[in-house]
Design a protein around this motif. Sequence first.
Motif: not given
Length: 443
Positions: A134, A150, A154, A330, A333-335, A337-338, A350, A353, A357
């Motif tokens: 990540d 992301a 996925s 997902g 959330r990923s966007t 964080w990154n 990460a 994180e 999850y």
Amino acid sequence: MSPSPRNLLPDLAPWRSSREFRLLWSAGAVTVLGSFLTFVALPLQLKELTGSAAAVGALGAVQLGPLIVFGLYGGALADAFDRRKLIVWSEAGLGAVALGLLLNSLLPRPAAWPLYAAAALTSALTGVQRPALDALVPRIVPHEQLSAAAALNSLRWQFGAVAGPAGAGLLIAYAGVEAAYALDVATFAVSVLIGCRLRPAPPSHGAKRPSLRGIAEGGRYAWSRKELLGTYAVDLAAMLFAFPLALFPFLAEDLEAEWSLGLMYAALPFGSLLVSLTSGWTARVHRHGRAVLWSALCWGAAMAAAGWMTDVWLVLACLTVAGGCDMISGIFRSTMWNQTIPDGLRGRLAGIELLSYSAGPQLGQVRSGGVAAFTSVRASVWSGGLICVAAVGLLALALPKLMSYDARTDPHARRRRAEHAEPGGPDTHAPPDAVSEAPGTSP
């Protein structure tokens, strides 16, 4: 922008612009296919050996401890060491675990304890690997392409998650669990070879050795970012209360449709796949927190409906809807964080994180198995869905910063955009605010 088919298609910009992303994506695509074969084979073999829903649900309890310890420590490792080496060596370790499962399955009388040992080791190695994976993506993908990355990551996972379980049902029926384990070993070998072609990814300048103080520093930073805490809490609630995967072998039997087991495992990622294939719209969403909350509410409602339904096709439809909702959550959330976390803290965040999850699903399996043992399989599924809806609703009221988050105006997102615009980007120097953003440290 109008919702034309072209605007809905996945954005392939990260694939075109980054060789490292292409390699990372390809290695993961190979691994995920084999891993989902084992994902179906292991609980099914344990069910055949024990015949107990509680015993299958206990897999989650076995995985939880290693996940907590190695997830947090793996995040610190990702900030202190070469992320490529962590990824490749942990991938090799996961392949060795799959080999152990294969050898056990070939015994005249396979034992149950190696299945629990394999689950624990897999959890520990995942805890080491996932933060490095990540944390590497924001280095190798341009800032404005992180939402697309992301979605593509996925999409890769979902193709394997659909094809793996669906194929596993047929493969295990005709060739046994040992064939599934053997293919998993082969895919790990291929992914390790691809991973070795990645360029080194050394830590940021001035990175400190892993320590409890460093882990605590990441925790303080997460605590100071209530919108980040909100994403962790929402996902944890959704998985804890409404993730009944351990019950799928028993649910298929209760519906008198044992043939549907592989389809049940495939339905969730199939729903996610449908969202990913039409994910072009995600780049035009800026209030990511609200999207996370609404998708979690819909996830719980769909799981509750799956528990109520008596027709297997309606159950599969509900699981597909749930998978689509989980995918939406997902991506955003990923966007978040990154796009907002400093590179010097990204590995440790990460790791946190990963707990949010991954610990949730493990606890969710324990919860669903325990409730099913005292009530029934179907009651465990629908009650968990309803509790999920209630819990997420309460979190929406308690987390105003998550509801108001907007990527266009958030100061952390704006700071990361400015860093990526500088020559060399964040992968060549430690971000100037990586320390000053962490509470309890001096600027």
